[in-house]
Motif scaffolding. Structure first.
Motif, mmCIF file in Angstrom:
data_model
loop_
_atom_site.group_PDB
_atom_site.id
_atom_site.type_symbol
_atom_site.label_atom_id
_atom_site.label_comp_id
_atom_site.label_asym_id
_atom_site.label_seq_id
_atom_site.Cartn_x
_atom_site.Cartn_y
_atom_site.Cartn_z
ATOM 1 N N GLY A 13 0.796 -1.224 0.000
ATOM 2 C CA GLY A 13 0.000 0.000 0.000
ATOM 3 C C GLY A 13 0.823 1.265 0.000
ATOM 4 N N SER A 14 2.138 1.138 0.132
ATOM 5 C CA SER A 14 2.983 2.340 0.158
ATOM 6 C C SER A 14 3.241 2.834 -1.257
ATOM 7 N N ALA A 15 3.725 4.065 -1.349
ATOM 8 C CA ALA A 15 4.073 4.631 -2.648
ATOM 9 C C ALA A 15 5.178 3.808 -3.301
ATOM 10 N N ALA A 16 6.114 3.327 -2.500
ATOM 11 C CA ALA A 16 7.208 2.517 -3.044
ATOM 12 C C ALA A 16 6.675 1.201 -3.602
ATOM 13 N N ALA A 17 5.699 0.592 -2.915
ATOM 14 C CA ALA A 17 5.105 -0.653 -3.400
ATOM 15 C C ALA A 17 4.345 -0.401 -4.698
ATOM 16 N N ALA A 18 3.621 0.704 -4.764
ATOM 17 C CA ALA A 18 2.873 1.043 -5.976
ATOM 18 C C ALA A 18 3.837 1.295 -7.137
ATOM 19 N N ALA A 19 4.916 1.991 -6.876
ATOM 20 C CA ALA A 19 5.901 2.280 -7.920
ATOM 21 C C ALA A 19 6.550 0.989 -8.409
ATOM 22 N N ARG A 20 6.862 0.097 -7.485
ATOM 23 C CA ARG A 20 7.464 -1.183 -7.854
ATOM 24 C C ARG A 20 6.484 -2.005 -8.697
ATOM 25 N N GLU A 21 5.222 -2.049 -8.274
ATOM 26 C CA GLU A 21 4.211 -2.796 -9.016
ATOM 27 C C GLU A 21 4.035 -2.201 -10.420
ATOM 28 N N HIS A 22 4.003 -0.888 -10.493
ATOM 29 C CA HIS A 22 3.858 -0.216 -11.775
ATOM 30 C C HIS A 22 5.016 -0.567 -12.708
ATOM 31 N N GLN A 23 6.241 -0.578 -12.172
ATOM 32 C CA GLN A 23 7.406 -0.922 -12.991
ATOM 33 C C GLN A 23 7.300 -2.366 -13.483
ATOM 34 N N LEU A 24 6.805 -3.259 -12.635
ATOM 35 C CA LEU A 24 6.600 -4.642 -13.057
ATOM 36 C C LEU A 24 5.611 -4.715 -14.215
ATOM 37 N N TRP A 25 4.543 -3.902 -14.154
ATOM 38 C CA TRP A 25 3.561 -3.870 -15.240
ATOM 39 C C TRP A 25 4.197 -3.374 -16.538
ATOM 40 N N ILE A 26 4.994 -2.315 -16.423
ATOM 41 C CA ILE A 26 5.683 -1.752 -17.595
ATOM 42 C C ILE A 26 6.594 -2.819 -18.206
ATOM 43 N N ASP A 27 7.369 -3.496 -17.361
ATOM 44 C CA ASP A 27 8.286 -4.527 -17.841
ATOM 45 C C ASP A 27 7.522 -5.685 -18.482
ATOM 46 N N GLU A 28 6.423 -6.081 -17.859
ATOM 47 C CA GLU A 28 5.630 -7.183 -18.388
ATOM 48 C C GLU A 28 5.005 -6.796 -19.740
ATOM 49 N N HIS A 29 4.504 -5.575 -19.834
ATOM 50 C CA HIS A 29 3.925 -5.126 -21.095
ATOM 51 C C HIS A 29 4.980 -5.109 -22.190
ATOM 52 N N ALA A 30 6.181 -4.679 -21.886
ATOM 53 C CA ALA A 30 7.262 -4.671 -22.873
ATOM 54 C C ALA A 30 7.575 -6.104 -23.325
ATOM 55 N N ARG A 31 7.579 -7.041 -22.386
ATOM 56 C CA ARG A 31 7.807 -8.443 -22.738
ATOM 57 C C ARG A 31 6.684 -8.953 -23.635
ATOM 58 N N TRP A 32 5.430 -8.625 -23.273
ATOM 59 C CA TRP A 32 4.281 -9.041 -24.102
ATOM 60 C C TRP A 32 4.419 -8.483 -25.517
ATOM 61 N N ASN A 33 4.797 -7.213 -25.617
ATOM 62 C CA ASN A 33 4.939 -6.590 -26.928
ATOM 63 C C ASN A 33 5.990 -7.330 -27.753
ATOM 64 N N ALA A 34 7.114 -7.653 -27.152
ATOM 65 C CA ALA A 34 8.151 -8.401 -27.860
ATOM 66 C C ALA A 34 7.634 -9.784 -28.266
ATOM 67 N N GLU A 35 6.871 -10.423 -27.388
ATOM 68 C CA GLU A 35 6.316 -11.737 -27.698
ATOM 69 C C GLU A 35 5.274 -11.648 -28.819
ATOM 70 N N HIS A 36 4.487 -10.572 -28.838
ATOM 71 C CA HIS A 36 3.503 -10.395 -29.912
ATOM 72 C C HIS A 36 4.213 -10.216 -31.248
ATOM 73 N N LEU A 37 5.295 -9.450 -31.266
ATOM 74 C CA LEU A 37 6.054 -9.264 -32.502
ATOM 75 C C LEU A 37 6.673 -10.580 -32.957
ATOM 76 N N ALA A 38 7.177 -11.376 -32.018
ATOM 77 C CA ALA A 38 7.723 -12.690 -32.364
ATOM 78 C C ALA A 38 6.609 -13.605 -32.881
ATOM 79 N N ALA A 39 5.438 -13.527 -32.265
ATOM 80 C CA ALA A 39 4.302 -14.329 -32.731
ATOM 81 C C ALA A 39 3.914 -13.914 -34.151
#
Length: 124
Positions: A13-39
């Motif tokens: 619930g802290s700002a640091a936890a939210a920022a960390r979670e957000h970065q994980l989402w950004i990283d995951e989306h970038a991975r998905w995008n790379a996987e979509h291009l490979a697909a």
């Protein structure tokens, strides 16, 4: 020797936890995008194979046409009947392969239409 020091997990619930979670989402989306291009590249190769006339499916068509010519030339004699019987199993296998490609193509098309083309992932 001292134990390694690891960064403490941010408090839930802290700002640091939210920022960390957000970065994980950004990283995951970038991975998905790379996987979509490979697909997409994989699907392009599949589409090229479907358009090609160098597959066993197309060679099977050549066998069918040759059988038809042989039947027209020789009639329904024993060797032609035997070849016809052998083609029956091949035809069932070809039908099953074709039906599978069509089902999976339909499924991918539905997924793209429902989940990616029209779905709105933006928060409401």
């Amino acid at each position: 020797m001292s134990a390694p020091v690891f960064a403490a997990e941010p408090a839930p619930g802290s700002a640091a936890a939210a920022a960390r979670e957000h970065q994980l989402w950004i990283d995951e989306h970038a991975r998905w995008n790379a996987e979509h291009l490979a697909a997409a590249r994989r699907l392009e190769a599949i589409a090229a194979a479907l358009r090609s006339h160098a597959t066993s499916f197309d060679r099977y068509g050549d066998v069918l046409r040759a059988h038809e010519r042989r039947f027209a030339k020789e009639g329904h004699v024993a060797p032609v009947r035997a070849a016809h019987a052998r083609l029956l199993a091949s035809h069932k296998a070809a039908r099953a392969a074709h039906d599978r490609v069509m089902r999976e193509t339909d499924d991918l098309e539905r997924t793209m239409a429902a989940d990616f083309a029209k779905a709105d992932f933006l928060p409401k």
